[in-house]
Design a protein around this motif. Structure first.
Motif, mmCIF file in Angstrom:
data_model
loop_
_atom_site.group_PDB
_atom_site.id
_atom_site.type_symbol
_atom_site.label_atom_id
_atom_site.label_comp_id
_atom_site.label_asym_id
_atom_site.label_seq_id
_atom_site.Cartn_x
_atom_site.Cartn_y
_atom_site.Cartn_z
ATOM 1 N N LEU A 97 0.822 -1.211 0.000
ATOM 2 C CA LEU A 97 0.000 0.000 0.000
ATOM 3 C C LEU A 97 0.855 1.260 0.000
ATOM 4 N N MET A 98 1.938 1.261 0.771
ATOM 5 C CA MET A 98 2.790 2.447 0.807
ATOM 6 C C MET A 98 3.421 2.709 -0.564
ATOM 7 N N LEU A 99 3.799 1.643 -1.267
ATOM 8 C CA LEU A 99 4.376 1.819 -2.599
ATOM 9 C C LEU A 99 3.310 2.269 -3.595
ATOM 10 N N ALA A 100 2.093 1.742 -3.485
ATOM 11 C CA ALA A 100 1.015 2.173 -4.385
ATOM 12 C C ALA A 100 0.667 3.641 -4.147
ATOM 13 N N LEU A 101 0.598 4.062 -2.892
ATOM 14 C CA LEU A 101 0.333 5.466 -2.579
ATOM 15 C C LEU A 101 1.486 6.351 -3.046
ATOM 16 N N THR A 102 2.701 5.825 -2.974
ATOM 17 C CA THR A 102 3.858 6.547 -3.500
ATOM 18 C C THR A 102 3.670 6.856 -4.975
ATOM 19 N N TRP A 103 3.217 5.863 -5.730
ATOM 20 C CA TRP A 103 3.050 6.068 -7.168
ATOM 21 C C TRP A 103 1.947 7.096 -7.465
ATOM 22 N N LEU A 104 0.862 7.060 -6.693
ATOM 23 C CA LEU A 104 -0.196 8.052 -6.894
ATOM 24 C C LEU A 104 0.335 9.466 -6.663
ATOM 25 N N CYS A 105 1.178 9.647 -5.663
ATOM 26 C CA CYS A 105 1.782 10.957 -5.417
ATOM 27 C C CYS A 105 2.743 11.334 -6.548
ATOM 28 N N TRP A 106 3.543 10.377 -6.987
ATOM 29 C CA TRP A 106 4.530 10.626 -8.043
ATOM 30 C C TRP A 106 3.862 11.108 -9.330
ATOM 31 N N THR A 107 2.741 10.536 -9.691
ATOM 32 C CA THR A 107 2.093 10.881 -10.958
ATOM 33 C C THR A 107 1.420 12.247 -10.927
ATOM 34 N N GLU A 108 1.300 12.872 -9.751
ATOM 35 C CA GLU A 108 0.656 14.181 -9.657
ATOM 36 C C GLU A 108 1.659 15.313 -9.465
ATOM 37 N N GLN A 109 2.961 15.028 -9.565
ATOM 38 C CA GLN A 109 3.963 16.039 -9.237
ATOM 39 C C GLN A 109 3.943 17.235 -10.163
ATOM 40 N N ARG A 110 3.633 17.038 -11.453
ATOM 41 C CA ARG A 110 3.651 18.162 -12.382
ATOM 42 C C ARG A 110 2.475 19.100 -12.160
ATOM 43 N N ARG A 111 1.359 18.600 -11.672
ATOM 44 C CA ARG A 111 0.189 19.440 -11.430
ATOM 45 C C ARG A 111 0.210 20.061 -10.037
ATOM 46 N N HIS A 112 0.702 19.322 -9.061
ATOM 47 C CA HIS A 112 0.687 19.796 -7.667
ATOM 48 C C HIS A 112 2.018 19.412 -7.018
ATOM 49 N N ALA A 113 3.045 20.150 -7.355
ATOM 50 C CA ALA A 113 4.403 19.769 -6.943
ATOM 51 C C ALA A 113 4.551 19.731 -5.429
#
Length: 640
Positions: A291-307
């Motif tokens: 779960l921590m790795l999956a949540l990590t990926w969700l955060c990673w994919t939003e970096q350009r919109r909400h750094a």
């Protein structure tokens, strides 16, 4: 401080796109909705107390928290950051709880209630017209699989001839029970527990804490085991939800493929090679790590919109991964550094909103110095132990990674930059972790590929499979639409199944229960044996059985009964009574003698076959004083 809005707005935060849809305008300054939400929060506290379950309060707190931040950063990022923050909050509360004086359940309830009320206040401050909710179709996409399976499990439990519990008593579940019970008995986390990865214990122990009857060993163990099993189901269901969210992210808002994609992605965690291994090996800390790795990926994919918010989430993900299972922390840590480098210009002009990730980073560093570093020092660094692990073909694993790497290189112009960067950064981090774990095994005269390397590779591979499914689904959908007007779900699932079959094949002959974890859990065996074991424990917790089940046969049932009776009697994970629990042959007087002497006497030996003869054998062959044990038959035992 609320989650910041920076850069371009997330598509998920605009009404009518992705997961976002307008709920309607709210007159500025209105206090009606906040007052209603406050009453809902307080009602959830009362309901949790009345039901002896944390579920109502947890559900309301999570829902209110996500809704408070979704209009600013979108539902995907809001969900990820809120879940990570609440995870860290619960662990921090658990460290302070033993020193407060109240029960663990009370401390947790107060912390979660305060958190929920703070987010009600944040909701009240939202500008008029900015409240958005998920589309109904998307809620169906991400929630259909967990809801259907919840009904299936509820029906299974209600119609079972015995207590439906055997599925939650496999693998390491007895050791987990000891850790969870010790955590609840001591009211939280203490350094004396020596738990270097406490997240799983905190989650499972906190879930079972409300209403736990510690005065009855039988009821306490039953509740701890049942609560841990339910929590494991809930965590796999949450992984299913996150997988569905990843799939929806790659599809346009109006795509008719969204429901099929979400449901198909939600089924993956319930395959034999993910959820099946979690339960069969009793890996309590595996799902939190996933779960921590999956949540990590969700955060990673939003970096350009909400750094700023994405970086905050990655800081929290690194912190949470460290307390979930140490080897997983390097992946979010490397992605955090990469996100900071890629978004340095945006972060440089973020102003005071940078206080959010900086505060999270200071908290993570303080926790690392005060807790994690001490635990690693006490444990002697990287673990090199051996143990039971899932079958994972390293040749196929290397082949899949190489094919994925070549594919990304060849198609680099067509592949999203976040996926390109994320793959290579995570691959380097995972490679370093595998190298360190393998070297630790070699220093212990064990082969490189074994318990910890395989466990880490399996956890990382699970999340990688969810990401790969989400990223490739649009491609499979186009192929299916052109060839047979299909949705792509069947094709995508078939390819995922074929790859998993090669990486870690199910038990032969292949059957429905061997492939689908829910069916296997439904077919739980030994329920009648465990029911009898709990009845024995209720009469006299300090009991071992000999020739109780059968003969003929029954040796396995005797061993399982004694295993749990002895493990339940352990005062902690280092109790010497745990050694005979694993290897004792209770039909051999020497094995019984080992249990009696390890348990320091006062033991009842329960048998269905000629107790007088067994007593004479023990008196002749056992060094223990006959006054320190009592051999009885079943009728005399339950007539006590």
């Amino acid at each position: 401080m609320t989650l910041a809005t920076e850069g371009r707005r997330s598509p998920g935060s605009r009404p009518g796109t992705r997961l976002g849809t307008r709920l309607g305008t709210r007159p500025g300054g209105s206090v009606v909705t906040p007052m209603v939400l406050i009453l809902v929060v307080l009602a959830s506290v009362v309901a949790s107390a009345g039901l002896d379950s944390a579920l109502p309060l947890v559900a309301v707190t999570v829902g209110v928290s996500i809704a408070a931040h979704a209009p600013r950063v979108g539902w995907h990022l809001s969900t990820a950051v809120v879940l990570l923050a609440l995870t860290v909050l619960q662990v921090v509360v658990s460290w302070f709880a033993p020193h407060v004086g109240w029960s663990l359940a009370t401390d947790s309830a107060i912390a979660w209630c305060v958190w929920a009320l703070v987010h009600v206040a944040l909701l009240a401050r939202l500008p008029a017209g900015t409240w958005y909710g998920p589309r109904v179709r998307d809620l169906v996409s991400i929630g259909l699989v967990p809801l259907v399976l919840a009904g299936y499990f509820g029906w299974t439990a209600a119609t079972a001839a015995n207590s439906w519990i055997g599925w939650s008593m496999q693998g390491d579940s007895a050791n987990n029970m000891i850790l969870n019970r010790e955590f609840v008995e001591q009211g939280g986390l203490l350094r004396s527990q020596g738990n270097g990865a406490p997240l799983a214990t905190v989650l499972h122990g906190s879930w079972a804490a409300p209403g736990l009857d510690l005065d009855s060993r039988s009821e306490a163990v039953r509740q701890m085991v049942t609560g841990a099993g339910v929590m494991m189901l809930a965590l796999v269901a949450l992984l299913s939800v996150l997988g569905s969210m990843m799939a929806l992210r790659r599809l346009p808002a109006g795509s008719p493929q969204r429901v099929a994609a979400g449901v198909a992605a939600g089924l993956i965690p319930w395959l034999w090679c993910i959820g099946g291994y979690v339960f069969s090996y009793g890996y309590q800390n595996a799902t939190p790590g996933m779960l921590m790795l999956a949540l990590t990926w969700l955060c990673w994919t939003e970096q350009r919109r909400h750094a700023v918010t994405a970086v905050t989430g990655l800081v929290l993900a690194t912190w949470a991964a460290a307390i979930a299972w140490g080897p997983t922390l390097l992946i979010p840590a490397f992605l955090l550094v990469a996100a900071v480098v890629r978004q340095r210009r945006t972060l440089r002009h973020a102003g005071r909103t940078l206080l959010l990730p900086l505060a999270a980073l200071l908290g993570a560093l303080a926790y690392g110095v005060l807790v994690t570093l001490r635990d690693l020092t006490a444990q002697g660094g990287v673990p090199g132990a051996d143990g039971a692990h899932p079958p994972l073909d390293q040749d196929w694993l290397i082949g899949v990674v190489v094919v994925a790497a070549v594919g990304l290189v060849v198609l680099y112009r067509r592949v999203d930059a976040d996926l390109q960067w994320g793959f290579w950064v995570a691959l380097v981090a995972a490679g370093l972790v595998l190298f360190q774990l393998g070297r630790a095994r070699q220093s212990s005269d064990l082969p490189f590929w074994g318990y910890y390397p395989i466990k880490f590779a399996w956890i990382a591979l699970t999340v990688a499979a969810l990401v790969a499914f989400a990223e490739t689904y649009p491609f499979f959908a186009r192929i299916s639409r052109r060839l047979w007007a299909g949705s792509g779900a069947v094709l995508a699932l078939s390819i995922a199944y074929a790859l998993f079959f090669q990486l870690s094949a199910p038990v032969r002959p292949v059957s429905v229960s061997g492939v689908l974890t829910p069916v296997r859990l439904h077919d739980s065996n030994l329920d009648a044996v465990y029911d009898e074991m709990f009845d024995i424990m209720a009469v006299d917790p300090k009991t071992v059985v000999s020739s109780y089940w059968g003969p003929p046969g029954g040796e396995g049932e005797d061993s399982q009964t004694n295993f749990w009776l002895l493990e339940a009697g352990a005062y902690g994970i280092a109790d010497p009574i745990r050694f005979p629990a694993y290897t004792m042959n209770s039909r051999d007087p020497a094995g019984l003698c080992w249990a009696i002497t390890s348990w320091n006497g006062g033991v009842t030996v329960l048998t269905r076959h000629d107790p007088e003869r067994l007593a004479k054998k023990l008196a002749r062959d056992c060094v223990a004083d006959p006054a320190t044990y009592d051999v009885v038959g079943r009728r005399d035992f339950f007539d006590r």
